[in-house]
Structure formats: structure tokens, C-alpha cells
Design a protein around this motif. Structure first.
Motif, short mmCIF file in Angstrom:
data_model
loop_
_atom_site.label_atom_id
_atom_site.label_comp_id
_atom_site.label_asym_id
_atom_site.label_seq_id
_atom_site.Cartn_x
_atom_site.Cartn_y
_atom_site.Cartn_z
N SER A 27 0.82 -1.21 0.00
CA SER A 27 0.00 0.00 0.00
C SER A 27 0.85 1.26 0.00
CB SER A 27 -0.91 0.01 1.22
OG SER A 27 -1.64 1.22 1.30
N ILE A 28 0.44 2.24 -0.79
CA ILE A 28 1.12 3.54 -0.81
C ILE A 28 0.26 4.60 -0.12
CG2 ILE A 28 2.43 3.02 -2.90
CD1 ILE A 28 0.40 4.81 -4.43
N PHE A 29 -0.81 4.16 0.48
CA PHE A 29 -1.74 5.09 1.11
C PHE A 29 -1.04 5.98 2.14
CE2 PHE A 29 -4.69 6.10 4.58
CZ PHE A 29 -5.65 6.82 3.87
N SER A 30 -0.15 5.41 2.92
CA SER A 30 0.51 6.15 3.98
C SER A 30 1.79 6.85 3.55
CB SER A 30 0.83 5.21 5.16
OG SER A 30 1.73 4.20 4.77
N ILE A 31 2.17 6.69 2.30
CA ILE A 31 3.38 7.34 1.79
C ILE A 31 3.05 8.75 1.35
CG2 ILE A 31 5.21 7.26 0.08
CD1 ILE A 31 4.90 4.23 0.00
N ASN A 32 3.66 9.72 2.02
CA ASN A 32 3.34 11.12 1.76
C ASN A 32 3.72 11.59 0.36
OD1 ASN A 32 2.35 11.31 4.36
ND2 ASN A 32 4.17 12.33 5.17
N TRP A 33 4.90 11.20 -0.06
CA TRP A 33 5.44 11.72 -1.31
C TRP A 33 5.88 10.63 -2.26
CZ3 TRP A 33 4.57 16.75 -1.68
CH2 TRP A 33 4.48 17.50 -0.51
N MET A 34 5.55 10.82 -3.51
CA MET A 34 6.05 9.95 -4.56
C MET A 34 6.54 10.84 -5.69
SD MET A 34 3.52 6.63 -4.59
CE MET A 34 4.85 5.63 -5.29
N ALA A 35 7.58 10.40 -6.32
CA ALA A 35 8.22 11.25 -7.31
C ALA A 35 8.78 10.44 -8.47
CB ALA A 35 9.34 12.06 -6.66
N TRP A 36 9.03 11.13 -9.55
CA TRP A 36 9.73 10.58 -10.70
C TRP A 36 11.06 11.30 -10.85
CZ3 TRP A 36 8.49 6.28 -13.33
CH2 TRP A 36 7.18 5.82 -13.27
N TYR A 37 12.09 10.54 -11.07
CA TYR A 37 13.42 11.05 -11.39
C TYR A 37 13.86 10.45 -12.71
CZ TYR A 37 14.32 13.16 -6.80
OH TYR A 37 14.30 13.95 -5.68
N ARG A 38 14.85 11.04 -13.30
CA ARG A 38 15.40 10.47 -14.52
C ARG A 38 16.89 10.72 -14.59
NH1 ARG A 38 12.82 14.59 -19.09
NH2 ARG A 38 14.14 16.42 -18.61
N GLN A 39 17.56 9.88 -15.34
CA GLN A 39 18.98 10.04 -15.54
C GLN A 39 19.30 9.76 -17.01
OE1 GLN A 39 21.54 7.64 -13.05
NE2 GLN A 39 23.24 9.06 -13.33
N GLY A 40 19.69 10.80 -17.71
CA GLY A 40 20.02 10.68 -19.12
C GLY A 40 21.47 10.29 -19.31
N PRO A 41 21.84 9.98 -20.54
CA PRO A 41 23.22 9.58 -20.84
C PRO A 41 24.22 10.67 -20.45
CG PRO A 41 21.76 9.10 -22.69
CD PRO A 41 20.99 9.96 -21.74
N GLY A 42 25.19 10.30 -19.65
CA GLY A 42 26.21 11.25 -19.24
C GLY A 42 25.74 12.33 -18.30
N LYS A 43 24.57 12.17 -17.73
CA LYS A 43 24.02 13.18 -16.85
C LYS A 43 23.76 12.61 -15.46
CE LYS A 43 21.61 15.51 -20.65
NZ LYS A 43 22.52 16.68 -20.68
N TYR A 93 14.05 6.34 -16.35
CA TYR A 93 13.12 6.97 -15.43
C TYR A 93 12.87 6.09 -14.22
CZ TYR A 93 12.02 10.69 -18.70
OH TYR A 93 12.10 11.79 -19.52
N TYR A 94 12.95 6.71 -13.06
CA TYR A 94 12.79 6.00 -11.80
C TYR A 94 11.65 6.58 -10.98
CZ TYR A 94 17.62 4.58 -12.79
OH TYR A 94 18.76 4.08 -13.37
N CYS A 95 10.90 5.74 -10.34
CA CYS A 95 9.93 6.22 -9.38
C CYS A 95 10.51 6.07 -7.99
CB CYS A 95 8.58 5.48 -9.49
SG CYS A 95 8.62 3.70 -9.16
N ALA A 96 10.08 6.95 -7.11
CA ALA A 96 10.60 6.97 -5.75
C ALA A 96 9.48 7.31 -4.78
CB ALA A 96 11.73 7.98 -5.62
N ALA A 97 9.64 6.89 -3.55
CA ALA A 97 8.64 7.16 -2.53
C ALA A 97 9.30 7.41 -1.19
CB ALA A 97 7.67 5.98 -2.42
N GLY A 98 8.69 8.28 -0.41
CA GLY A 98 9.21 8.58 0.90
C GLY A 98 8.21 9.34 1.74
N PHE A 99 8.55 9.50 2.99
CA PHE A 99 7.67 10.19 3.92
C PHE A 99 8.00 11.66 4.07
CE2 PHE A 99 5.37 6.53 5.05
CZ PHE A 99 6.27 5.47 5.09
N MET A 100 9.15 12.05 3.57
CA MET A 100 9.54 13.45 3.57
C MET A 100 9.92 13.85 2.15
SD MET A 100 11.74 13.85 7.09
CE MET A 100 11.73 15.65 6.95
N ARG A 101 9.50 15.03 1.77
CA ARG A 101 9.77 15.51 0.43
C ARG A 101 11.27 15.61 0.17
NH1 ARG A 101 6.60 20.41 -2.58
NH2 ARG A 101 7.91 20.52 -4.45
#
Length: 117
Positions: A27-43, A93-101
Motif C-alpha cells: 500500500s502507498i496510502f501512507s506514503i506522503n510523497w512519490m516522485a519521478w526522477y530520470r537520468q540521461g546519458p552522461g548526466k 526513469y525511476y519512481c521513488a517514494a518517501g515520507f519526507m519531500r
């Protein structure tokens, strides 16, 4: 101990669209924050978008107006609708989750997005 698995990546031409999904094993109900990150070639990895448990969203300037982040708590999924894709959007592209932004304990393994000209 929730695990995240991304999907939906692929090869698309510039101007096209893709919808990425991130499925949580728990369950992600209690997870305050979810985000998308990405990492391109050489970045370095960069933040793309974030969404709170209440549905508040923010976007990086580079994707603002083109990408939409959403979450469906009942389905334990996170999504990223990507429109008007550009070659510079090419990245893992990566998804991430946490309780603090900005502080994420959970990360997926990534899904590759490649945008060609």
C-alpha cells in the motif's frame, strides 16, 4: 519494505507520448510523497515531478506543461503521462517514494525512455 516496479518505457519519436507506471507491492496510502526522477546519458539523476498523498504536484521546469504525475492509491500505482516528448527527455526513469519531500527511501529499478528525432 514496499517495492516499486516501473513500466511503460520504450522508444518513441519526438512529439509522441508515453505513459509510465510504477506499481508498488504494498500500500502507498501512507506514503506522503512519490516522485519521478530520470537520468540521461552522461548526466546526473534529476528530479522530474512529485506528488503528495493529497494530490498536490510540482514539476521540473524542463517538463512543466508536458508531463503529468498522478497516483491511484487504491491501486498502489504511480503514473507519469509524458506528452510532446523531446530527445532530451531520453533517460532512465525511476519512481521513488518517501515520507519526507526530497528524501526517498524506496526506489524502483527504472524504465528506459528513448526519444528519437
Amino acid at each position: 519494505q514496499v517495492q516499486l516496479v516501473e513500466s511503460g518505457g520504450g522508444l518513441v519519436q519526438a512529439g509522441g507520448s508515453l505513459r509510465l507506471s510504477c506499481a508498488a507491492s504494498g500500500s502507498i496510502f501512507s506514503i506522503n510523497w512519490m516522485a519521478w526522477y530520470r537520468q540521461g546519458p552522461g548526466k546526473e539523476r534529476e528530479w522530474v515531478a512529485i506528488i503528495s498523498s493529497g494530490g498536490s504536484t510540482s514539476y521540473a521546469n524542463s517538463v512543466k506543461g508536458r508531463f503529468t504525475i498522478s497516483r491511484i492509491n487504491a491501486e498502489n500505482t504511480l503514473h507519469l503521462q509524458m506528452n510532446s516528448l523531446k530527445p532530451e527527455d531520453t533517460a532512465m526513469y525511476y519512481c521513488a517514494a518517501g515520507f519526507m519531500r526530497g528524501k526517498y527511501d524506496l526506489w524502483g529499478q527504472g524504465t528506459q525512455v528513448t526519444v528519437s528525432s
